[in-house]
Write an enzyme that holds these catalytic residues in place. Sequence first.
Site, PDB file in Angstrom:
ATOM      1  N   LYS A  72      37.778  55.452 111.356  1.00 26.92           N
ATOM      2  CA  LYS A  72      38.188  54.612 110.154  1.00 26.92           C
ATOM      3  C   LYS A  72      36.894  54.536 109.139  1.00 26.92           C
ATOM      4  CE  LYS A  72      41.958  52.403 109.117  1.00 26.92           C
ATOM      5  NZ  LYS A  72      43.508  52.939 109.556  1.00 26.92           N
ATOM      6  N   ASP A 111      44.552  54.606 103.067  1.00 25.70           N
ATOM      7  CA  ASP A 111      44.816  53.318 104.101  1.00 25.70           C
ATOM      8  C   ASP A 111      44.806  52.203 103.067  1.00 25.70           C
ATOM      9  OD1 ASP A 111      44.405  52.619 106.998  1.00 25.70           O
ATOM     10  OD2 ASP A 111      43.631  50.842 105.982  1.00 25.70           O
TER      11      ASP A 111
HETATM   12  N1  PHE Z   1      46.412  54.568 107.190  1.00 28.73           N
HETATM   13  C1  PHE Z   1      46.673  55.427 108.236  1.00 28.73           C
HETATM   14  C2  PHE Z   1      46.902  54.822 109.772  1.00 28.73           C
HETATM   15  O1  PHE Z   1      46.527  53.738 109.612  1.00 28.73           O
HETATM   16  C3  PHE Z   1      45.797  56.372 108.040  1.00 28.73           C
HETATM   17  C4  PHE Z   1      45.780  57.909 108.095  1.00 28.73           C
HETATM   18  C5  PHE Z   1      46.857  58.555 107.254  1.00 28.73           C
HETATM   19  C6  PHE Z   1      45.032  58.706 108.177  1.00 28.73           C
HETATM   20  C7  PHE Z   1      47.321  59.644 107.281  1.00 28.73           C
HETATM   21  C8  PHE Z   1      45.061  60.095 108.121  1.00 28.73           C
HETATM   22  C9  PHE Z   1      46.118  60.547 107.555  1.00 28.73           C
HETATM   23  O2  PHE Z   1      47.393  55.174 110.581  1.00 28.73           O
END
Ligand code: PHE
Length: 358
Positions: A72, A111
């Site tokens: 992350k 995100d």
């Molecule tokens: N926000 C998404 C999650 O928490 C993160 C994400 C989405 C990462 C799409 C990669 C591709 O799962």
Amino acid sequence: MLEHERVVIHTGRRSRLPVIVAVHSTALGPAAGGLRLWHYPDWRDGLTDALRLSAAMTAKFAVAGLPSGGGKAVVALPERGELDDARRRDALRDAADAIALLDGVYATGPDVGTSSEDMALIGETTPHVFCRPTALGGSGDSSPHTAQGALAALRAVSRRLYGTACLDGRRLAVVGLGRVGARLARLLAAEGAALTVTDVDPDKRRIGDELGAVWRSPDETLTADVDIVVPAALGSVLTRRTAADLRCRAVVGPANNQLATPDVADLLHQRGILWVPDYVASAGGVVNAVSTELHRASADEARARVRAIEETVGEVLDTARRHGRTPAQAASELARRRLHAAPDPAAPPTASPGVGTR
Ligand code: PHE
């Protein structure tokens, strides 16, 4: 003990903002996880968030059965004040630099606070980015898929509690009408659910009105007398306190990091409230992005994989019941089993094909 393989912290060259990238695990494959552009009282709170969220991504991929690791990224904005467009772009470019330096160990995605368009900007610096707009060859906005995945999880819970996956007439309370929450509320309204909704932003009331939903304050919505509460906003809504006040039979939704502390899962269980771990119910977005962009799945295949979250949740609930565990324990044991079954990256290569690397 630091559980993470790698954590980098940079002061953004352009924005002077703290950029944090946490790679929790690459045991199953290169790490993936969203980039959060969000406000924190102190940048160290952003670091804490990145550490927790990246660990959850490891579990999310493991339970979803995808050969990716957990990571992350966080750009920690000060508590007050909005970024103007130029400074925001600087912050995204700074994040892109940090991601590029990791050279494929971590790939980002959208995100809280970032969009598919932002991923396009990051893609100008590094190829390690998911969910760029479809016109640029990416898989686009992930939020509709996250919403579909949460709907699948809700169906599994409904089947367990009421013997039917049908949500028609079911009373649901959706906490948070952001990109994912609003989508999910629309899907639920279309299913015929009776909705109570909320958001910290009073302007979102419009969406509730449009859906014929009852609007309440965030606290009232969380503790509303409904069948299922659906957390769809920022994390830590489930505290010892709120757990004691809940009046629903289940909590399941797409928000990440719903528990303020892990023991809240036990409190919910003791109260007879079914809690589906957030990292299981929120996997739709990454399942779609990773399946289509890394594993070349067609849109139909990806949709089927997102829908399979219904079976995954069903299995977690069955295993929990069979072994007298909470769903949280059952899911984390499943994640741990898959992580331990992964080949040791330090071991010499064998002739057998790797786990889904193509
Ligand atoms: N926000 C998404 C999650 O928490 C993160 C994400 C989405 C990462 C799409 C990669 C591709 O799962």
